[in-house]
Design a protein around this motif. Structure first.
Motif, PDB file in Angstrom:
ATOM      1  N   CYS A  14       9.025  53.075  40.262  1.00 18.13           N
ATOM      2  CA  CYS A  14      10.159  53.267  41.176  1.00 18.13           C
ATOM      3  C   CYS A  14      10.629  54.726  41.141  1.00 18.13           C
ATOM      4  CB  CYS A  14      11.285  52.316  40.786  1.00 18.13           C
ATOM      5  SG  CYS A  14      12.649  52.278  41.956  1.00 18.13           S
ATOM      6  N   ARG A  17       8.397  56.825  43.228  1.00 18.23           N
ATOM      7  CA  ARG A  17       8.674  56.612  44.654  1.00 18.23           C
ATOM      8  C   ARG A  17       9.929  57.355  45.095  1.00 18.23           C
ATOM      9  NH1 ARG A  17       7.491  50.233  45.782  1.00 18.23           N
ATOM     10  NH2 ARG A  17       5.336  50.251  45.051  1.00 18.23           N
ATOM     11  N   ILE A  18      10.961  57.352  44.256  1.00 17.10           N
ATOM     12  CA  ILE A  18      12.197  58.068  44.590  1.00 17.10           C
ATOM     13  C   ILE A  18      11.928  59.565  44.681  1.00 17.10           C
ATOM     14  CG2 ILE A  18      14.476  58.692  43.701  1.00 17.10           C
ATOM     15  CD1 ILE A  18      14.708  55.828  42.639  1.00 17.10           C
ATOM     16  N   GLY A  21      10.081  60.211  47.869  1.00 20.90           N
ATOM     17  CA  GLY A  21      11.006  60.105  48.998  1.00 20.90           C
ATOM     18  C   GLY A  21      11.855  61.359  49.142  1.00 20.90           C
ATOM     19  N   ILE A  24       9.538  64.248  50.486  1.00 21.99           N
ATOM     20  CA  ILE A  24       9.240  64.117  51.913  1.00 21.99           C
ATOM     21  C   ILE A  24      10.490  64.410  52.735  1.00 21.99           C
ATOM     22  CG2 ILE A  24       8.636  62.448  53.709  1.00 21.99           C
ATOM     23  CD1 ILE A  24       6.722  61.184  51.654  1.00 21.99           C
ATOM     24  N   GLY A  25      11.632  63.867  52.312  1.00 19.05           N
ATOM     25  CA  GLY A  25      12.877  64.129  53.020  1.00 19.05           C
ATOM     26  C   GLY A  25      13.257  65.602  52.987  1.00 19.05           C
ATOM     27  N   MET A  70      16.868  60.228  51.830  1.00 17.85           N
ATOM     28  CA  MET A  70      15.567  59.568  51.704  1.00 17.85           C
ATOM     29  C   MET A  70      15.370  59.023  50.288  1.00 17.85           C
ATOM     30  SD  MET A  70      13.564  59.428  54.397  1.00 17.85           S
ATOM     31  CE  MET A  70      11.894  59.487  53.786  1.00 17.85           C
ATOM     32  N   ALA A  71      15.818  59.754  49.276  1.00 12.84           N
ATOM     33  CA  ALA A  71      15.699  59.273  47.898  1.00 12.84           C
ATOM     34  C   ALA A  71      16.544  58.018  47.684  1.00 12.84           C
ATOM     35  CB  ALA A  71      16.113  60.366  46.918  1.00 12.84           C
ATOM     36  N   THR A  74      14.850  55.138  49.467  1.00 11.67           N
ATOM     37  CA  THR A  74      13.677  54.688  48.731  1.00 11.67           C
ATOM     38  C   THR A  74      14.088  53.915  47.486  1.00 11.67           C
ATOM     39  OG1 THR A  74      12.488  56.650  49.506  1.00 11.67           O
ATOM     40  CG2 THR A  74      11.534  55.451  47.672  1.00 11.67           C
ATOM     41  N   ARG A  77      14.964  50.396  48.271  1.00 11.94           N
ATOM     42  CA  ARG A  77      13.811  49.542  48.559  1.00 11.94           C
ATOM     43  C   ARG A  77      13.001  49.168  47.323  1.00 11.94           C
ATOM     44  NH1 ARG A  77      10.157  51.319  53.311  1.00 11.94           N
ATOM     45  NH2 ARG A  77       9.314  49.291  52.699  1.00 11.94           N
ATOM     46  N   CYS A  78      13.205  49.837  46.195  1.00 13.06           N
ATOM     47  CA  CYS A  78      12.408  49.532  44.986  1.00 13.06           C
ATOM     48  C   CYS A  78      12.683  48.153  44.447  1.00 13.06           C
ATOM     49  CB  CYS A  78      12.691  50.574  43.899  1.00 13.06           C
ATOM     50  SG  CYS A  78      11.772  52.074  44.131  1.00 13.06           S
TER      51      CYS A  78
END
Length: 78
Positions: A14, A17-18, A21, A24-25, A70-71, A74, A77-78
């Motif tokens: 997770c 992924r954060i 995120g 990318i953001g 975005m973080a 994300t 959503r984890c």
């Protein structure tokens, strides 16, 4: 990420992924900051060092803001 024996795929954690995120953001926010900041700076008639400083500040602000959202999204959503 360490290699898993046997060809099994291990999904990212997770936290990974954060971080992705946010990255990318941040990139998307920097690009939009360059576009909108450049347009507004040209509208105000800035040139040279003032233009670079203004656009750079706008890019960092946009990147940080959008990256944070975005973080957080994300992480939810984890």
């Amino acid at each position: 990420m360490p290699v898993v024996p046997g060809g099994a795929y291990q999904s990212p954690s997770c936290w990974d992924r954060i971080k992705m995120g946010f990255a990318i953001g941040f990139c998307v926010g920097m690009a939009s900051g360059a576009l909108f900041g450049g347009y507004s700076a040209f509208r105000y008639g800035l040139r040279g060092r003032e233009l670079i400083n203004n656009v750079g500040k706008t890019m960092l602000q946009g990147g940080g803001t959008f990256g944070t959202f975005m973080a957080v999204g994300t992480g939810i959503r984890c």
